[in-house]
Motif scaffolding. Structure first.
Motif, PDB file in Angstrom:
ATOM      1  N   GLU A   1       0.757  -1.324  -0.120  1.00 55.56           N
ATOM      2  CA  GLU A   1      -0.125  -0.105   0.015  1.00 55.56           C
ATOM      3  C   GLU A   1       0.900   1.393  -0.094  1.00 55.56           C
ATOM      4  O   GLU A   1       0.222   2.437  -0.335  1.00 55.56           O
ATOM      5  N   TYR A   2       2.009   1.282   0.218  1.00 54.59           N
ATOM      6  CA  TYR A   2       3.155   2.321   0.539  1.00 54.59           C
ATOM      7  C   TYR A   2       3.116   3.068  -0.875  1.00 54.59           C
ATOM      8  O   TYR A   2       3.114   2.561  -1.851  1.00 54.59           O
ATOM      9  N   LEU A   3       2.916   4.414  -0.782  1.00 54.40           N
ATOM     10  CA  LEU A   3       2.668   5.216  -2.012  1.00 54.40           C
ATOM     11  C   LEU A   3       4.172   5.283  -2.678  1.00 54.40           C
ATOM     12  O   LEU A   3       4.261   5.282  -3.905  1.00 54.40           O
ATOM     13  N   GLY A   4       5.417   5.260  -2.011  1.00 57.27           N
ATOM     14  CA  GLY A   4       6.680   4.873  -2.684  1.00 57.27           C
ATOM     15  C   GLY A   4       7.281   6.356  -2.793  1.00 57.27           C
ATOM     16  O   GLY A   4       6.588   7.538  -2.618  1.00 57.27           O
ATOM     17  N   PRO A   5       8.467   6.484  -3.114  1.00 57.22           N
ATOM     18  CA  PRO A   5       9.431   7.558  -3.032  1.00 57.22           C
ATOM     19  C   PRO A   5       8.943   8.517  -4.116  1.00 57.22           C
ATOM     20  O   PRO A   5       8.974   9.956  -3.773  1.00 57.22           O
ATOM     21  N   ALA A   6       8.557   7.957  -5.368  1.00 60.54           N
ATOM     22  CA  ALA A   6       8.310   8.947  -6.510  1.00 60.54           C
ATOM     23  C   ALA A   6       7.139   9.861  -6.159  1.00 60.54           C
ATOM     24  O   ALA A   6       7.087  11.123  -6.359  1.00 60.54           O
TER      25      ALA A   6
ATOM     26  N   HIS B   1      19.677  11.984  -9.584  1.00 56.91           N
ATOM     27  CA  HIS B   1      20.275  12.537  -8.280  1.00 56.91           C
ATOM     28  C   HIS B   1      19.604  13.260  -7.365  1.00 56.91           C
ATOM     29  O   HIS B   1      19.774  14.281  -6.724  1.00 56.91           O
ATOM     30  N   LEU B   2      18.139  13.059  -7.424  1.00 56.96           N
ATOM     31  CA  LEU B   2      17.349  13.653  -6.636  1.00 56.96           C
ATOM     32  C   LEU B   2      17.338  12.727  -5.180  1.00 56.96           C
ATOM     33  O   LEU B   2      17.874  11.664  -5.160  1.00 56.96           O
ATOM     34  N   SER B   3      16.808  13.437  -4.146  1.00 60.39           N
ATOM     35  CA  SER B   3      16.442  12.933  -2.926  1.00 60.39           C
ATOM     36  C   SER B   3      15.072  12.770  -2.464  1.00 60.39           C
ATOM     37  O   SER B   3      14.745  13.401  -1.443  1.00 60.39           O
ATOM     38  N   PRO B   4      14.356  11.617  -2.792  1.00 55.69           N
ATOM     39  CA  PRO B   4      13.043  11.407  -2.492  1.00 55.69           C
ATOM     40  C   PRO B   4      13.064  11.421  -0.884  1.00 55.69           C
ATOM     41  O   PRO B   4      12.264  12.003  -0.091  1.00 55.69           O
ATOM     42  N   THR B   5      14.055  10.900  -0.128  1.00 61.82           N
ATOM     43  CA  THR B   5      14.281  10.759   1.019  1.00 61.82           C
ATOM     44  C   THR B   5      14.070  12.093   1.952  1.00 61.82           C
ATOM     45  O   THR B   5      13.334  12.245   2.945  1.00 61.82           O
TER      46      THR B   5
ATOM     47  N   HIS C   1      16.104   4.129   4.757  1.00 64.20           N
ATOM     48  CA  HIS C   1      16.983   3.601   4.153  1.00 64.20           C
ATOM     49  C   HIS C   1      18.048   4.200   2.914  1.00 64.20           C
ATOM     50  O   HIS C   1      19.140   3.804   2.908  1.00 64.20           O
ATOM     51  N   MET C   2      17.332   5.035   2.468  1.00 62.23           N
ATOM     52  CA  MET C   2      17.742   5.908   1.279  1.00 62.23           C
ATOM     53  C   MET C   2      17.919   5.136   0.078  1.00 62.23           C
ATOM     54  O   MET C   2      19.036   5.541  -0.862  1.00 62.23           O
ATOM     55  N   SER C   3      17.455   3.873  -0.276  1.00 64.04           N
ATOM     56  CA  SER C   3      17.810   3.083  -1.383  1.00 64.04           C
ATOM     57  C   SER C   3      17.338   3.902  -2.659  1.00 64.04           C
ATOM     58  O   SER C   3      17.876   3.972  -3.818  1.00 64.04           O
ATOM     59  N   CYS C   4      16.147   4.872  -2.501  1.00 70.55           N
ATOM     60  CA  CYS C   4      15.602   5.839  -3.492  1.00 70.55           C
ATOM     61  C   CYS C   4      16.663   6.697  -3.914  1.00 70.55           C
ATOM     62  O   CYS C   4      17.086   7.152  -5.220  1.00 70.55           O
ATOM     63  N   THR C   5      17.428   7.217  -2.795  1.00 65.26           N
ATOM     64  CA  THR C   5      18.139   8.390  -3.325  1.00 65.26           C
ATOM     65  C   THR C   5      19.587   7.682  -3.738  1.00 65.26           C
ATOM     66  O   THR C   5      20.080   8.578  -4.565  1.00 65.26           O
ATOM     67  N   GLU C   6      19.959   6.552  -3.241  1.00 62.97           N
ATOM     68  CA  GLU C   6      21.123   6.140  -3.654  1.00 62.97           C
ATOM     69  C   GLU C   6      20.957   5.595  -5.135  1.00 62.97           C
ATOM     70  O   GLU C   6      22.047   5.911  -6.094  1.00 62.97           O
ATOM     71  N   ARG C   7      19.748   5.278  -5.882  1.00 60.05           N
ATOM     72  CA  ARG C   7      19.461   4.756  -7.005  1.00 60.05           C
ATOM     73  C   ARG C   7      18.988   5.866  -8.039  1.00 60.05           C
ATOM     74  O   ARG C   7      19.133   5.655  -9.095  1.00 60.05           O
ATOM     75  N   CYS C   8      18.516   6.843  -7.587  1.00 61.10           N
ATOM     76  CA  CYS C   8      17.846   7.949  -8.414  1.00 61.10           C
ATOM     77  C   CYS C   8      18.831   8.405  -9.590  1.00 61.10           C
ATOM     78  O   CYS C   8      19.801   8.560  -9.219  1.00 61.10           O
ATOM     79  N   PRO C   9      18.508   8.202 -10.534  1.00 56.09           N
ATOM     80  CA  PRO C   9      19.530   8.446 -11.857  1.00 56.09           C
ATOM     81  C   PRO C   9      19.386  10.052 -12.128  1.00 56.09           C
ATOM     82  O   PRO C   9      20.521  10.447 -12.651  1.00 56.09           O
TER      83      PRO C   9
END
Lengths: 112, 243
Positions: B169-174, B220-224, B210-218
């Motif tokens: 159900e989590y909306l997710g980083p984007a 280089h944004l920081s959804p975290t 955890h910052m996986s989103c920030t680590e992987r964003c192509p």
């Protein structure tokens, strides 16, 4: 649970974490100080018996744990076991009550 | 400066079929400056025309070519084989956390539905007859929105996020990053409603940083950082009784 209630649980967990940060530091510092001359039940009870300040301190400490731990466990149960919904909330309220009762009982026992 | 042409053959295992599919191995000639998307395109055009995958712009703008490359979600058009091939081998699979339609193509509906659920569309308060809003480029709100605005909707962050895999159900980083850019948009008039939509166990409070989103964003944004901003905004709204 509504989003509003979820948000308040998050706030309660962060607020209790602030209290715990202080309580844990005081608790650990006291332990390190107290064991300098050896550790005995008599020495501990000598410090805590009749001391209202320690009773208040540990009562607040227990309350913070009783608020903080079940909210954290709530996420673990939801994410790892898929346990969500009313039964989980009832279980966690009971757990919070159990932690509070056991903790306050212990705090009272070394006070009285 | 002359570039040494890449030589040899890549061993590429590519996911075929749906969720219960399997990897199929292809041999692909190495080329200089070869991207992972070039590899997939070579297979589809020269070896097996039935391979399904998505791409459009090939220059890192459209966000349609994301795949899991050697276990990591990446935009394949801007991922050079040289940087990711381990021992001349590549593994290419569809994005994690999304239903697989076929081969490398995932069903993106839930990803974009969650943008809508997070109230990810702008709602202004002015009519078209009123003058334009003046937003200073150096205002703190505008700079915070700028930091998150370049999202291309590739779903790399969504695929990288463990919380999404634990809590569907989590909306997710984007989606939350998008909501954050609108919360920072001083022209937007729907923030009370938006903060209610992004609060709670399916929203920003589920993030474990955890910052996986920030680590992987192509990009280089920081959804975290955006999600942390949403938590602060929800806190302020809750304390004011506006939640």
């Amino acid at each position: 649970m509504s989003a509003r209630a979820d948000a308040w649980l998050w706030i309660a967990q962060r607020a209790s974490a602030v209290v715990l940060a202080v309580c844990v530091v005081v608790h650990l510092a006291t332990i390190i100080y107290a064991v300098q001359g050896g550790l005995s039940a008599a020495e501990i009870l000598g410090r805590t018996r009749g001391n209202v300040a320690w009773l208040v301190f540990y009562s607040v400490f227990v309350l913070a744990v009783a608020v903080h731990a079940p909210i954290g466990l709530r996420s673990v149960l939801g994410e790892w076991l898929g346990w969500r919904g009313r039964t989980r909330e009832v279980f966690l309220v009971l757990l919070a009550g159990l932690i509070a009762l056991m903790g306050w009982r212990a705090a009272l026992a070394v006070f009285g | 400066m002359t570039m040494e042409p890449a030589k040899g053959i890549l061993s590429v295992q590519v996911w075929r079929g749906g969720a219960d599919g399997a990897f199929q191995v292809f041999q692909v000639p190495r080329q200089p400056s070869q991207t992972v998307l070039d590899v997939v395109t070579y297979i589809q055009r020269s070896v097996d025309a039935t391979l399904a995958y998505r791409f459009a712009c090939r220059v890192g703008m459209c966000g349609s070519c994301a795949m899991t490359v050697n276990g990591v979600p990446r935009w394949t058009c801007r991922t050079h084989v040289d940087k990711v091939a381990e021992g001349g081998a590549l593994s290419i699979a569809p994005l994690r956390n999304l239903p697989v339609i076929r081969d490398l193509v995932t069903d993106m509906r839930e990803f974009f539905d969650k943008w809508a659920a997070a109230k990810g569309s702008f709602k202004g308060a002015r009519s078209k007859t009123e003058p334009f809003a003046q937003v200073r480029p150096d205002s703190p709100e505008r700079m915070r929105a700028d930091a998150g605005i370049e999202c291309i909707g590739c779903a790399v962050c969504y695929s990288a996020c463990d919380v999404v895999s634990w809590n569907p159900e989590y909306l997710g980083p984007a989606a939350l990053n998008r909501a954050w850019t609108l919360v920072c948009d001083e022209r937007d008039a729907a923030n009370a409603e938006r903060l209610r939509a992004v609060a709670g166990d399916a929203g920003c409070h589920a993030c474990h940083t955890h910052m996986s989103c920030t680590e992987r964003c192509p990009k280089h944004l920081s959804p975290t950082a955006g999600i942390a901003g949403l938590k602060r905004a929800v806190l302020r709204a809750a304390l004011k009784g506006d939640l």
